[in-house]
Design an enzyme around this catalytic site. Structure first.
Site, mmCIF file in Angstrom:
data_model
loop_
_atom_site.group_PDB
_atom_site.id
_atom_site.type_symbol
_atom_site.label_atom_id
_atom_site.label_comp_id
_atom_site.label_asym_id
_atom_site.label_seq_id
_atom_site.Cartn_x
_atom_site.Cartn_y
_atom_site.Cartn_z
ATOM 1 N N GLN A 149 0.812 -1.223 0.000
ATOM 2 C CA GLN A 149 0.000 0.000 0.000
ATOM 3 C C GLN A 149 0.842 1.269 0.000
ATOM 4 O O GLN A 149 0.372 2.330 -0.416
ATOM 5 C CB GLN A 149 -0.929 0.015 1.217
ATOM 6 C CG GLN A 149 -2.071 -0.975 1.141
ATOM 7 C CD GLN A 149 -3.048 -0.659 0.038
ATOM 8 O OE1 GLN A 149 -3.253 0.488 -0.335
ATOM 9 N NE2 GLN A 149 -3.680 -1.684 -0.510
ATOM 10 N N SER A 167 3.485 -4.269 -5.150
ATOM 11 C CA SER A 167 2.580 -4.806 -6.169
ATOM 12 C C SER A 167 2.203 -3.718 -7.160
ATOM 13 O O SER A 167 1.769 -2.630 -6.770
ATOM 14 C CB SER A 167 1.318 -5.363 -5.500
ATOM 15 O OG SER A 167 0.435 -5.912 -6.449
ATOM 16 N N GLY A 168 2.336 -4.008 -8.460
ATOM 17 C CA GLY A 168 2.173 -3.010 -9.509
ATOM 18 C C GLY A 168 0.805 -2.372 -9.617
ATOM 19 O O GLY A 168 0.696 -1.171 -9.898
ATOM 20 N N HIS A 169 -0.244 -3.141 -9.407
ATOM 21 C CA HIS A 169 -1.576 -2.582 -9.669
ATOM 22 C C HIS A 169 -2.042 -1.603 -8.608
ATOM 23 O O HIS A 169 -3.095 -0.977 -8.746
ATOM 24 C CB HIS A 169 -2.602 -3.708 -9.850
ATOM 25 C CG HIS A 169 -3.006 -4.401 -8.588
ATOM 26 N ND1 HIS A 169 -4.220 -4.185 -7.988
ATOM 27 C CD2 HIS A 169 -2.374 -5.314 -7.827
ATOM 28 C CE1 HIS A 169 -4.322 -4.946 -6.898
ATOM 29 N NE2 HIS A 169 -3.209 -5.629 -6.781
ATOM 30 N N THR A 180 9.519 -18.023 -17.501
ATOM 31 C CA THR A 180 9.792 -17.003 -18.512
ATOM 32 C C THR A 180 9.306 -15.639 -18.024
ATOM 33 O O THR A 180 8.175 -15.500 -17.567
ATOM 34 C CB THR A 180 9.088 -17.354 -19.832
ATOM 35 O OG1 THR A 180 9.565 -18.616 -20.281
ATOM 36 C CG2 THR A 180 9.350 -16.302 -20.890
ATOM 37 N N CYS A 208 -9.385 -8.236 -0.607
ATOM 38 C CA CYS A 208 -9.087 -9.669 -0.562
ATOM 39 C C CYS A 208 -10.026 -10.429 0.373
ATOM 40 O O CYS A 208 -10.123 -11.650 0.310
ATOM 41 C CB CYS A 208 -7.646 -9.890 -0.121
ATOM 42 S SG CYS A 208 -6.437 -9.110 -1.204
#
Length: 394
Positions: free
Chosen positions: A178, A198-200, A236, A324
């Site tokens: 956050q 976290s990217g989002h 990958t 969540c």
């Protein structure tokens, strides 16, 4: 009309991030592990992105490991540090208001022979560094305290805890999902050993993130297979995602000071209006040491779930807490940890604003909440009983 006020749950992907990602879905699609030129170019791009993110933390490039998000980073940090340092000890320290990515991982470790101390927090959701130090034992190997809480926005005294951990030769991890991209973070000054992001949460793509691991900290693989990510995370590489993550991190870092100032202004305006115009309401979390965009308020004699549903019918996107655990009927463990009653916890909503939020949006949300809360209370027998008893005393 739609007013989005749930930026703590997720954010829209920044247009510049989308543009930066697009070539890597088609023209520059090569596997970075290949030996040919277009593959090598992608591998070089990944390393450039790694450096971009390291720069935002004042870290080294080789200390950044790309992941699929916050939950993976938390699991990787706790499980593999526990396994790697188990010969030194099997004791871990955390707090009662961590994200479930930490709490459930700690429960897993407890089932595998580790002992976890869950520290209390004060009424604002802050852990006392003195209590952290008192909890340290000879067999303590890790302290994990979130940088800022996802529900009530409280920012923890990370620098003080980092200094304590370093002084006692205990590793320190912080879940900064956050906080990263929202407030300045210098891992060297704060003496943080591991950090999750976290990217989002900062306008990057979903399914991306990173784990910072201080140089010298021993870490094992959570995902086994190939030699990607310095031999510690097989699979990958998600080149478009990594490009988007780094681009979002760069944008967030560059605009941080201006964005923080703006969000705090809107936040304080909304908090002031809601608390002064709606009786029997209270702010949760620290009044000052909180994320710039976080507003968490409890309304007595109100069902928070009903309030959120009615806000949705008016085009307002808000939440009751962590996305969540939105399906859970139990009161938030965070609100319970700061001492709220079940009744008050169930009457709580979280509004998290963003850089796109306008004062017009804020005024609309305030007016809607005021009207809905008033209507719900008129239908509440508990509110009517309270009013009759209160006026009887008068």
């Amino acid at each position: 009309m739609t007013v989005y006020m749930d930026h703590a749950a997720t954010t829209s992907t920044h247009p510049e991030v989308i543009r930066a990602m697009q070539p890597y879905f088609h023209d520059k699609f090569a596997n970075p592990s290949g030996i040919y030129s277009i593959a090598k170019e992608n591998r070089q791009k990944i390393e450039k992105c790694r450096q971009m993110i390291a720069d935002t933390l004042h870290a080294k490039k080789n200390e950044i490991y790309f992941t699929a998000g916050g939950s993976e980073g938390d699991n990787w940090a706790l499980k593999e540090i526990a396994d790697t340092y188990s010969k030194k000890g099997r004791h871990i320290i955390t707090t009662k208001l961590e994200h479930h990515g930490i709490l459930h991982t700690c429960e897993y470790l407890e089932r595998h022979g580790f002992e976890v101390t869950y520290l209390d927090v004060d009424i604002y959701g802050r852990v006392n560094p003195v209590q952290v130090e008192r909890a340290i034992r000879k067999d303590t190997i890790l302290i994990s305290v979130m940088f800022a809480n996802n529900e009530i926005g409280t920012i923890q005294p990370i620098g003080e805890i980092g200094a304590i951990a370093r002084r006692h030769n205990v590793l320190f991890h912080t879940d900064a999902v956050q906080a990263y991209g929202q407030i300045p973070i210098d891992v060297a000054c704060l003496q943080v050993d591991l950090l999750t992001a976290s990217g989002h949460k900062f306008r990057g793509p979903k399914g991306t993130g990173f784990l910072y691991v201080r140089d010298g900290v021993k870490l094992q693989s959570l995902i086994h297979g190939g030699a990607q990510e310095q031999g510690l995370r097989a699979g990958t590489e998600n080149v478009p995602g990594i490009v988007g993550l780094a681009t979002a991190a760069y944008i967030a870092d560059a605009a941080m000071e201006q964005r923080m100032k703006y969000e705090i202004q809107i936040r304080e305006y909304m908090i002031g209006e809601l608390l002064t115009t709606i009786p029997y309401s209270q702010l949760n979390g620290h009044p000052e040491q909180r994320l710039p965009n976080n507003i968490n308020i409890s309304f007595q004699f109100v069902d928070g779930g009903a309030l959120l549903v009615m806000l949705d019918t008016l085009g307002i996107c808000a939440s009751g807490g962590s996305a969540c655990t939105s399906a859970s009927k139990e009161p938030s463990h965070v609100l319970k940890a700061i001492g709220l009653s079940d009744e008050l916890a169930r009457g709580t909503i979280r509004l998290t604003i963003g850089e796109e939020t306008t004062k017009k949006d804020a005024d609309y949300v305030i007016a809607c909440i005021r009207e809905i809360v008033g209507g719900l209370r008129e239908q509440s027998p508990f509110y009517e009983d309270y009013r009759s008893r209160f006026h009887a005393v008068d």
